[in-house]
Design a protein around this motif. Sequence first.
Motif, PDB file in Angstrom:
ATOM      1  N   THR A 197      -1.110   3.689  -2.152  1.00 32.95           N
ATOM      2  CA  THR A 197      -0.671   3.681  -3.067  1.00 32.95           C
ATOM      3  C   THR A 197       1.396   3.789  -3.322  1.00 32.95           C
ATOM      4  O   THR A 197       2.182   3.041  -3.481  1.00 32.95           O
ATOM      5  CB  THR A 197      -1.116   4.399  -4.338  1.00 32.95           C
ATOM      6  OG1 THR A 197      -2.113   3.882  -4.476  1.00 32.95           O
ATOM      7  CG2 THR A 197      -0.415   4.553  -5.256  1.00 32.95           C
ATOM      8  N   VAL A 198       1.240   5.122  -2.181  1.00 34.78           N
ATOM      9  CA  VAL A 198       2.950   5.211  -2.204  1.00 34.78           C
ATOM     10  C   VAL A 198       3.846   4.053  -1.280  1.00 34.78           C
ATOM     11  O   VAL A 198       4.651   4.147  -1.832  1.00 34.78           O
ATOM     12  CB  VAL A 198       2.607   6.657  -0.828  1.00 34.78           C
ATOM     13  CG1 VAL A 198       4.293   6.663  -1.127  1.00 34.78           C
ATOM     14  CG2 VAL A 198       2.416   7.302  -2.331  1.00 34.78           C
ATOM     15  N   ALA A 199       3.331   3.708  -0.576  1.00 35.20           N
ATOM     16  CA  ALA A 199       3.750   2.490   0.372  1.00 35.20           C
ATOM     17  C   ALA A 199       4.030   1.086  -0.771  1.00 35.20           C
ATOM     18  O   ALA A 199       5.327   0.822  -0.481  1.00 35.20           O
ATOM     19  CB  ALA A 199       2.537   2.392   1.262  1.00 35.20           C
ATOM     20  N   ARG A 200       3.218   1.525  -1.253  1.00 40.00           N
ATOM     21  CA  ARG A 200       3.389  -0.025  -2.349  1.00 40.00           C
ATOM     22  C   ARG A 200       4.975   0.234  -3.537  1.00 40.00           C
ATOM     23  O   ARG A 200       5.372  -0.595  -3.354  1.00 40.00           O
ATOM     24  CB  ARG A 200       2.618  -0.121  -3.130  1.00 40.00           C
ATOM     25  CG  ARG A 200       2.538  -1.396  -4.284  1.00 40.00           C
ATOM     26  CD  ARG A 200       1.273  -1.154  -5.313  1.00 40.00           C
ATOM     27  NE  ARG A 200       1.188  -0.757  -6.452  1.00 40.00           N
ATOM     28  CZ  ARG A 200      -0.465   0.165  -6.322  1.00 40.00           C
ATOM     29  NH1 ARG A 200      -1.070  -0.133  -5.620  1.00 40.00           N
ATOM     30  NH2 ARG A 200      -0.041   0.585  -7.405  1.00 40.00           N
ATOM     31  N   HIS A 201       4.855   1.859  -4.223  1.00 42.82           N
ATOM     32  CA  HIS A 201       5.643   2.216  -4.859  1.00 42.82           C
ATOM     33  C   HIS A 201       6.955   2.132  -3.684  1.00 42.82           C
ATOM     34  O   HIS A 201       8.225   1.272  -3.909  1.00 42.82           O
ATOM     35  CB  HIS A 201       5.472   3.931  -5.030  1.00 42.82           C
ATOM     36  CG  HIS A 201       4.503   3.507  -6.270  1.00 42.82           C
ATOM     37  ND1 HIS A 201       4.254   2.438  -7.307  1.00 42.82           N
ATOM     38  CD2 HIS A 201       3.820   4.816  -6.103  1.00 42.82           C
ATOM     39  CE1 HIS A 201       3.729   3.467  -7.844  1.00 42.82           C
ATOM     40  NE2 HIS A 201       2.604   4.250  -7.405  1.00 42.82           N
ATOM     41  N   VAL A 202       6.994   2.331  -2.729  1.00 42.60           N
ATOM     42  CA  VAL A 202       8.315   2.348  -1.494  1.00 42.60           C
ATOM     43  C   VAL A 202       8.920   0.579  -1.484  1.00 42.60           C
ATOM     44  O   VAL A 202       9.906   0.579  -1.454  1.00 42.60           O
ATOM     45  CB  VAL A 202       8.214   3.423  -0.154  1.00 42.60           C
ATOM     46  CG1 VAL A 202       9.281   2.498   0.472  1.00 42.60           C
ATOM     47  CG2 VAL A 202       7.501   4.270  -0.592  1.00 42.60           C
ATOM     48  N   SER A 203       7.719   0.051  -0.588  1.00 44.69           N
ATOM     49  CA  SER A 203       8.478  -1.390  -1.258  1.00 44.69           C
ATOM     50  C   SER A 203       8.778  -2.161  -2.553  1.00 44.69           C
ATOM     51  O   SER A 203       9.013  -1.981  -2.576  1.00 44.69           O
ATOM     52  CB  SER A 203       7.103  -2.333  -0.223  1.00 44.69           C
ATOM     53  OG  SER A 203       7.127  -3.403  -0.696  1.00 44.69           O
TER      54      SER A 203
END
Length: 540
Positions: A510-516
């Motif tokens: 989920t964090v990776a999606r937010h960063v993207s």
Amino acid sequence: MTSFGALDLGRAAAAERRWAEAYEHLARADSTDGLAVSDLELLAMVAFLRGEGNAAVTALTRAHEASLTNGDMEAAARTAAWLALYQIELGDLSHNFEWVPRGLRLASGIAEPSAVAGLVQVPPAVAQLASGDPLGARRRFQEIGEIADRFDDHDLRALVLFGEGKCLVEVGEHDEGFARYDAGVAAVRAGGASPISAGIILCTIAGDAHLAFDLARVVEWTDVLDAWCREQPELVAFSGQRHALRAALRMLRGAWAEASAEAELALARFRAGDYRAAFGAPYQFAELQRLRGAFHSAAESYRRAGETAWEPQPGLALLQLAEGKVERAQEQIRRSASGADPVTRRHLLPAVVEIEVAAGDVDAARHALAGLQSIPASASTPMFSALVAHAEGQVLLIEGDATRALASARSAVEAWGVLGVPYEAARSRVLVGRALALLGEAAAARSEFDAARGTFLELGAHPALAELERNLGKHPSGPLTARELEVLRLVSTGLTNRAIGSKLSLSEKTVARHVSNIFGKLGLSSRAAATAYAYENRLV
């Protein structure tokens, strides 16, 4: 006092709807010499209205058994039908497997046709509707209506108007369904419904008006229910739900202190025996607690509401969102919306949009918005239009279209103002301010934020106020959501995705999606660039 005197006093008190006195006298007469079938039926009705559900079922069961002993099949069928309806109202559906077929069987053996043939069909029609077959239930209610007309049974006709209306609403025939509801209310006002039928009709349709975002009917029908209850000050059944509905209406109107008092009364009447309020009383109390920031108390109230047959949504998911548990809120609202009937799903969609926007899932937010926009014009109301305009503003902002977001948010503010719903108007003002800030109109944005802050302060909406204060002055963050801002701030401290996830109780994925999402919205290509952006724009 002789039992005969107690019986007469009980009958007279019941005729004048003095339910406490009626219950006392009828119970005394019954304990002394017993009651005939018709008086046992009266005792059962009075006990039910006094919140004594078990006593009501016991008295009516005795009336049923006595009718069988006397060979009075019409009375036996009638008491079987009402036993099924009582237990539906009390949340005990298991006994319908006994009373529904028995009532149907007994009615089929009655020598002289009567309206009882229609009454015994009401519980199975209600069960059919509850099981997800509104078309089949409507056909059954239409047959019941023909019987009601044939025998000029006003109480049965009122129940048919209510039942047909609910079926029509369930299949999307909003105008026709609510027209039936209007006729049902008129029947109650004209005295054409028995006390229990009237309570069922008024409480249910006022609740359905809330689900349909039909504020005009919410006001009208809640007032009718309120007046009906006031005429019977000793009434317990339905009175708790009356206060729960009044609490919801006062929350919308911005009278939160009055809403709190109504919610407390709803809880008290539930404890006194109004099973109808088993969900509405704790749920409305939880809603007020959530908006005021009493999250622990709200969670407990939602838990109590969830002990009934209904899910405490969207309130519980919105509580999770307010607590920063975005992923959990997203999971809950998605599960609830996916398994909901069309009417309930429509009621949940504004919260779905809000939570998906907060989670940064643009596609899911846009999909939920499309669901709102696809609702036929015939089912739209001024309040629903305001909700859609607000949801459009939320989605357009996350998509970076500040110009169109501004137009939608302003439409929402205007609509909420006309409706007299200050909290929602203030929330839409925040959207207007955010859109103006993105368009470089800082002074105008500040004015909107100040107006919203004033409303939140006046209401005691501490979570909304805190969120506004956290984000005030950080407009260069552009279209980032509150959650994306949190992630960006933590990225700027050098934390890895896994460490950020641990800190925010999110999965690494989920964090990776937010960063993207952050990189895409801000046109950045690295964590170093994101860190520089955060410092340059005073986000940390």
